[in-house]
Design a protein around this motif. Structure first.
Motif, mmCIF file in Angstrom:
data_model
loop_
_atom_site.group_PDB
_atom_site.id
_atom_site.type_symbol
_atom_site.label_atom_id
_atom_site.label_comp_id
_atom_site.label_asym_id
_atom_site.label_seq_id
_atom_site.Cartn_x
_atom_site.Cartn_y
_atom_site.Cartn_z
ATOM 1 N N ASP A 76 51.485 46.115 87.769
ATOM 2 C CA ASP A 76 52.839 45.614 87.583
ATOM 3 C C ASP A 76 52.942 44.866 86.262
ATOM 4 N N VAL A 77 54.159 44.630 85.826
ATOM 5 C CA VAL A 77 54.385 43.863 84.606
ATOM 6 C C VAL A 77 53.676 42.513 84.720
ATOM 7 N N GLY A 78 52.821 42.176 83.736
ATOM 8 C CA GLY A 78 52.138 40.885 83.733
ATOM 9 C C GLY A 78 50.913 40.802 84.616
ATOM 10 N N SER A 79 50.401 41.949 85.093
ATOM 11 C CA SER A 79 49.253 41.932 86.012
ATOM 12 C C SER A 79 47.909 41.827 85.287
ATOM 13 N N MET A 120 46.627 53.263 80.699
ATOM 14 C CA MET A 120 47.242 52.074 81.306
ATOM 15 C C MET A 120 48.745 52.281 81.430
ATOM 16 N N SER A 121 49.295 51.902 82.580
ATOM 17 C CA SER A 121 50.727 52.049 82.788
ATOM 18 C C SER A 121 51.278 50.870 83.564
ATOM 19 N N ALA A 122 52.390 50.323 83.052
ATOM 20 C CA ALA A 122 53.091 49.245 83.766
ATOM 21 C C ALA A 122 54.280 49.800 84.533
ATOM 22 N N THR A 123 54.437 51.137 84.535
ATOM 23 C CA THR A 123 55.515 51.759 85.293
ATOM 24 C C THR A 123 55.061 51.902 86.739
ATOM 25 N N PRO A 124 55.605 51.110 87.665
ATOM 26 C CA PRO A 124 55.142 51.207 89.053
ATOM 27 C C PRO A 124 55.492 52.574 89.635
ATOM 28 N N ILE A 125 54.495 53.242 90.159
ATOM 29 C CA ILE A 125 54.701 54.544 90.794
ATOM 30 C C ILE A 125 54.069 54.482 92.182
ATOM 31 N N PRO A 126 54.793 54.852 93.242
ATOM 32 C CA PRO A 126 54.210 54.852 94.583
ATOM 33 C C PRO A 126 52.894 55.630 94.601
ATOM 34 N N ARG A 127 51.948 55.142 95.371
ATOM 35 C CA ARG A 127 50.602 55.712 95.321
ATOM 36 C C ARG A 127 50.594 57.210 95.640
ATOM 37 N N THR A 128 51.438 57.631 96.595
ATOM 38 C CA THR A 128 51.467 59.065 96.923
ATOM 39 C C THR A 128 51.848 59.897 95.706
ATOM 40 N N LEU A 129 52.804 59.380 94.920
ATOM 41 C CA LEU A 129 53.207 60.085 93.714
ATOM 42 C C LEU A 129 52.136 59.999 92.642
ATOM 43 N N ALA A 130 51.531 58.815 92.487
ATOM 44 C CA ALA A 130 50.531 58.618 91.445
ATOM 45 C C ALA A 130 49.330 59.539 91.650
ATOM 46 N N LEU A 131 48.894 59.663 92.889
ATOM 47 C CA LEU A 131 47.754 60.543 93.182
ATOM 48 C C LEU A 131 48.056 61.973 92.767
ATOM 49 N N GLY A 173 56.564 45.226 92.016
ATOM 50 C CA GLY A 173 56.952 46.496 91.398
ATOM 51 C C GLY A 173 56.643 47.708 92.251
ATOM 52 N N PHE A 174 55.538 47.664 93.001
ATOM 53 C CA PHE A 174 55.167 48.819 93.818
ATOM 54 C C PHE A 174 56.056 48.939 95.050
ATOM 55 N N GLN A 175 56.422 47.803 95.636
ATOM 56 C CA GLN A 175 57.368 47.827 96.753
ATOM 57 C C GLN A 175 58.730 48.336 96.277
ATOM 58 N N ILE A 176 59.144 47.869 95.096
ATOM 59 C CA ILE A 176 60.415 48.312 94.526
ATOM 60 C C ILE A 176 60.376 49.812 94.242
ATOM 61 N N LEU A 205 64.889 48.734 86.268
ATOM 62 C CA LEU A 205 65.394 47.359 86.304
ATOM 63 C C LEU A 205 64.232 46.367 86.368
ATOM 64 N N HIS A 206 63.230 46.708 87.178
ATOM 65 C CA HIS A 206 62.067 45.827 87.317
ATOM 66 C C HIS A 206 61.282 45.752 86.007
ATOM 67 N N GLN A 207 61.148 46.885 85.317
ATOM 68 C CA GLN A 207 60.473 46.907 84.022
ATOM 69 C C GLN A 207 61.202 46.015 83.022
ATOM 70 N N LEU A 208 62.509 46.144 82.985
ATOM 71 C CA LEU A 208 63.312 45.339 82.062
ATOM 72 C C LEU A 208 63.175 43.847 82.380
ATOM 73 N N ARG A 209 63.256 43.545 83.652
ATOM 74 C CA ARG A 209 63.139 42.146 84.090
ATOM 75 C C ARG A 209 61.799 41.538 83.668
ATOM 76 N N GLY A 210 60.790 42.383 83.557
ATOM 77 C CA GLY A 210 59.457 41.910 83.183
ATOM 78 C C GLY A 210 59.343 41.411 81.759
ATOM 79 N N ARG A 211 60.403 41.601 80.955
ATOM 80 C CA ARG A 211 60.387 41.084 79.577
ATOM 81 C C ARG A 211 60.550 39.572 79.536
ATOM 82 N N ILE A 212 61.045 38.968 80.629
ATOM 83 C CA ILE A 212 61.214 37.514 80.665
ATOM 84 C C ILE A 212 60.210 36.926 81.659
ATOM 85 N N GLY A 213 60.212 35.594 81.767
ATOM 86 C CA GLY A 213 59.279 34.937 82.685
ATOM 87 C C GLY A 213 57.863 34.919 82.165
#
Length: 678
Positions: A282-285, A407-418, A598-601, A558-566
Motif C-alpha cells: 500500500d501507499v507508504g508501506s 514494486m507496485s503501490a497499486t493495490p490489486i486483490p490477491r486473486t487478480l495479482a496471482l 488499499g487491499f480492502q478498498i 482515489l486511494h492512490q491519490l489520497r496517498g500523496r498526503i499524510g
C-alpha cells in the motif's frame, strides 16, 4: 473459402469504409471478427403470452396486429406518436411508438409479429412502448449485442459475422480429445458459432464455458511457460546476507512485513535460478526500504543493482534517500537521467561500466545502448505499471540472467495479482510503518465549496500546502471544469492572493518535474492537477487533497491519490467532492471514508466494478480478457490451472503433435495482447 487471416474488408457486407469502422474495434482480419464476442444477449426465443409477461420486465411476445396503426402529433412536444393494438388470441396489448414512422409502417393489420420490450400496465391492461419488432415468419432467436463504435450497430456486426462464418472452413479442434472429454467441453468450432448465433440458452452457456476455458488455459500455459524458462536459467547469487547490517543503519525499525519480504527475496538471491518477485504494498508501506536492503546486500557481495523509476523527480528522490544512507557504509551510488548534462552522463556511465558504482538509480536513460554494467545482478522496476515488459527486459539484458524485483503501490486483490503477475512470485507488505499519519476523509457535494475553500485557505495560511485533483484536461470535453480552467478560475477568484500551480498529462516531462520541484520547495501553495500526481514524490508539507467529481475515479485510484498526503507530521485531510447521489456512488464514497486499507478498498472496487472496469482505460499494461471474468470464473481458473500444470509436466515445450493446436492457441493469445510470452 475465405482464410482466417484475410482482411475483413473482403467479407461480404464490409468494404473499405466499413473496414475502417471495424478497425476502431481492433478487428482487422476474419479471425479477429469471429473472436469478437457479444457483451450481452436479448433472448427473443423465450416467447411468452401477454398474460405470462411480468410487469416491468423485458419480454418477447408473439401477437397479431388487430387494429390499423393510428397516429397523431403531440401538441406539447411536437413528437409523432403511433399506436396499435395486438392480440395473442387470449389477451390484448397496446403498442405505442414514438417518432419512428419506419417501425410503425412495418405493422400491418392481421399479421403476426414478435414484440420485444418492457411490459407495462396493470392487472387488466398491458402495453409496450417503443418495442423492437420482427415479423413472426421465422423462429425467434437469441440475439447478440456487441460492443460498438459509431457507425456500427449490433445487427450490422451480426450480419457480417454470419457472412464470415459461412465463408470459412470449419476451424480444426485445437484441444486433444482427452482434454475435451475430461472437462466435457463443446468443440471450439461449434462454440464459435453458438456464441454468435445460439440455438438455445443451453447451447449458449456451453459455448461460453468452452471459450472461457480456452482463454484461461492459454493464459495459464503461457504464464507457467514463462516461469519455467526463468527457472532453468542460472543467475548471479549472493554468498552472504547483509540485511541485518543494513537494518542497523536505519534511523527507524523495519516493520514485520518488511522483514518478512526481505527474507523472502534474500532466499531468492541465494538460489540458482533468477529471482522474479513482485513486492506489492500500500501507499507508504515501505517498499523502497525493502529495495534498499537488497541492493545493500548485493553491493556487499560485490555485485551491482539498478533501480528504474518512472519520472526524473522520483528517481532523484530515491537517489537522495539511498545515497545519503549508503555513503555511510562506503557504497557508491550514481544517478542517471535524461536531463543530466552530457558531461555528468559520461562520468556516471564510465563509473558504472568500471564497476566503481554499486547502485544506479535512473529513468529510461538506464536502458540506452551505451549504458553498460560490470556486474549487474538485480533490476528493480519501481511503480511497475508505468513500465512495459520490453523496458524491464531491456534493462535486465544489461546483465546475465539478472534477478528482477518489481514494486507496485497499486493495490490489486490477491486473486487478480496471482493471475496478472503469474510469472512472478508475490510478496505483500500489509503493515504500515509506525508514525504514518491517518488521513481524515470526507465526502461532500458542491454546496460546501465556500466552506471548503475557507478550510483550504486556513491550512495554507498556517504554512501548509494542498492539492486539488480534476478528472479532465481538455476544455469543453464536458461540463466539468478542466484542470487548466479550474486553476485560472482560482487565480482570478477565491485564491487570487495565493500561489497556484498547474500539473497535467499534456505537459512535457521536464515541465511536470519543474512544477513538482517548486511544490516540494514550498513555492506553490495550491497545486491543481490531474491524476499525473498518482505516482509522485513525497511532499510532507501537503496536508489537504480535494478531489473534484470523485465519482469519476475508481476506488483504488482515489486511494492512490489520497496517498500523496499524510506523509509528514501534520494532520491531513482528503475531501471527495461529488454531486452524484446515486446509490452506487454513495456506496463507493462511503468505502473511502471508512477504510484506509488499499487491499480492502481494491477488493471492494473489484466487487463493485468487475474486472473489466477495475483498471480503467489505461489497463496498466495488464492482460485484457475478452470473455473470461476473474471474479465469476474462479472455478474455471482453478480447473485450467490444474490442466496447464498437468500438460506442461508431460510436455514442457508442447512439442507433441497432439499439443500443436494448444501451442498455436497460446501464441495467438499472447500475440493478440502484444505480451510476447511465447
Amino acid at each position: 473459402m475465405t482464410a482466417l487471416n484475410s482482411k475483413i474488408q473482403y467479407v461480404k457486407g464490409v468494404g473499405e469504409k466499413r473496414a475502417a469502422l471495424f478497425a476502431r474495434l481492433n478487428i482487422e482480419t476474419v479471425e479477429d471478427l469471429i473472436r469478437y464476442y457479444p457483451r450481452a444477449y436479448k433472448d427473443w426465443s423465450d416467447v411468452k403470452t401477454i398474460a405470462e409477461a411480468e410487469l416491468g420486465e423485458l419480454a418477447c411476445i408473439k401477437a397479431t396486429c388487430i387494429r390499423q396503426v393510428q397516429s397523431f402529433t403531440s401538441p406539447r412536444t411536437g413528437i409523432k406518436v403511433f399506436s396499435t393494438r395486438v392480440s395473442d388470441n387470449a389477451h390484448v396489448m397496446e403498442i405505442t411508438i414514438f417518432n419512428n414512422p419506419y417501425a410503425a409502417a412495418r405493422l400491418e393489420f392481421g399479421k403476426d409479429y414478435y414484440f420485444f420490450g418492457k411490459v407495462e400496465g396493470n392487472f387488466t391492461e398491458r402495453k409496450m412502448v417503443n418495442p423492437e419488432i420482427e415479423i413472426a415468419a421465422q423462429q425467434a432467436a437469441i440475439k447478440p449485442i456487441y460492443p460498438l463504435t459509431a457507425g456500427l450497430s449490433s445487427p450490422i456486426i451480426s450480419k457480417v459475422m454470419q457472412s464470415a462464418l459461412h465463408s470459412i472452413d470449419p476451424i480444426a479442434e485445437p484441444f486433444p480429445q482427452g482434454l475435451i472429454d475430461s472437462f466435457e467441453l463443446m468443440g471450439e468450432w461449434e462454440a464459435l458459432q453458438q456464441i454468435h448465433f445460439p440455438d438455445t440458452a443451453l447451447s449458449l452457456e456451453k459455448a461460453k464455458n468452452r471459450l472461457i476455458f480456452d482463454e484461461l488455459l492459454y493464459l495459464q500455459l503461457g504464464l507457467l511457460s514463462m516461469r519455467a524458462r526463468t527457472a532453468v536459467a542460472s543467475s548471479p547469487k549472493i554468498t552472504k546476507d547483509y540485511s541485518a547490517e543494513f537494518a542497523a543503519l536505519l534511523p527507524y525499525t523495519l516493520t514485520g512485513a518488511q522483514q518478512r519480504v526481505i527474507a523472502q527475496a534474500v532466499e531468492d538471491l541465494k538460489a540458482e535460478t533468477p529471482m522474479s518477485r513482485l513486492v506489492q504494498g500500500d501507499v507508504g508501506s515501505g517498499k523502497t526500504a525493502v529495495a534498499m536492503s537488497l541492493m545493500y546486500t548485493l553491493a556487499k557481495n560485490g555485485m551491482q543493482s539498478a533501480m528504474m523509476a518512472p519520472t526524473e523527480i522520483l528517481a532523484e528522490q530515491h537517489f537522495e534517500t539511498i545515497s545519503a544512507l549508503f555513503e555511510k557504509a562506503g557504497i557508491r551510488t550514481a544517478l542517471l537521467t535524461g536531463s543530466m548534462t552530457a558531461a555528468k552522463k559520461r562520468k556516471a556511465k564510465a563509473a558504472i561500466a568500471a564497476g566503481e558504482v554499486a547502485v544506479v538509480i535512473g529513468t529510461h536513460a538506464l536502458i540506452q545502448g551505451d549504458v553498460t554494467f560490470q556486474s549487474l545482478a538485480l533490476v528493480i522496476a519501481d511503480e511497475q505499471h508505468r513500465f512495459g515488459v520490453k523496458q524491464r527486459s531491456a534493462l535486465a539484458k544489461k546483465g546475465e540472467n539478472v534477478n528482477l524485483l518489481v514494486m507496485s503501490a497499486t493495490p490489486i486483490p490477491r486473486t487478480l495479482a496471482l493471475f496478472i503477475y503469474g510469472e512472478l512470485d508475490i510478496s505483500i507488505l500489509d503493515e504500515l510503518p509506525a508514525g504514518r499519519q491517518k488521513i481524515e476523509t470526507y465526502a461532500v457535494d458542491t454546496s460546501y465549496r465556500r466552506r471548503l475553500y475557507a478550510f483550504l485557505k486556513k491550512e495554507i495560511d498556517a504554512g501548509r500546502q494542498a492539492y486539488i485533483v480534476c478528472p479532465l484536461v481538455e476544455e469543453g470535453e464536458s461540463d466539468l471544469l478542466s484542470a487548466t480552467e479550474y486553476a485560472d478560475k482560482l487565480k482570478s477568484g477565491a485564491f487570487k492572493n495565493y500561489r497556484i500551480g498547474i500539473l497535467h498529462g499534456k505537459m512535457k516531462g521536464s515541465e511536470k518535474d519543474a512544477v513538482m520541484r517548486r511544490f516540494k520547495a514550498g513555492e506553490i501553495d495550491l497545486l491543481v492537477a490531474t491524476t499525473v500526481i498518482e505516482v509522485g514524490i513525497d511532499v510532507p508539507n501537503a496536508t489537504v487533497m480535494v478531489i473534484e467529481n470523485a465519482e469519476r475515479f475508481g476506488l483504488s485510484q482515489l486511494h492512490q491519490l489520497r496517498g500523496r498526503i499524510g506523509r509528514g507530521a501534520h494532520r491531513s485531510y482528503c475531501v471527495l467532492v461529488s454531486d452524484n447521489s446515486s446509490e452506487k456512488s454513495m456506496q463507493r464514497l462511503e468505502i473511502m471514508k471508512q477504510s484506509a486499507d488499499g487491499f480492502q478498498i481494491a477488493d471492494e472496487d473489484l466487487k463493485l466494478r468487475g474486472p473489466g472496469d477495475f483498471f480503467g482505460e489505461r489497463q496498466h499494461g495488464l492482460i485484457n480478457l475478452k470473455i473470461a471474468n476473474l471474479l465469476t470464473d474462479m472455478d474455471t481458473l482453478r480447473a485450467t490451472g490444474d490442466a496447464a500444470r498437468t500438460i506442461l509436466e508431460a510436455d514442457p515445450l508442447l512439442q507433441a503433435q497432439k499439443y500443436a493446436g494448444l501451442k498455436q492457441g497460446v501464441e495467438r493469445f499472447f500475440h493478440d495482447r502484444r505480451l510476447g510470452a511465447t
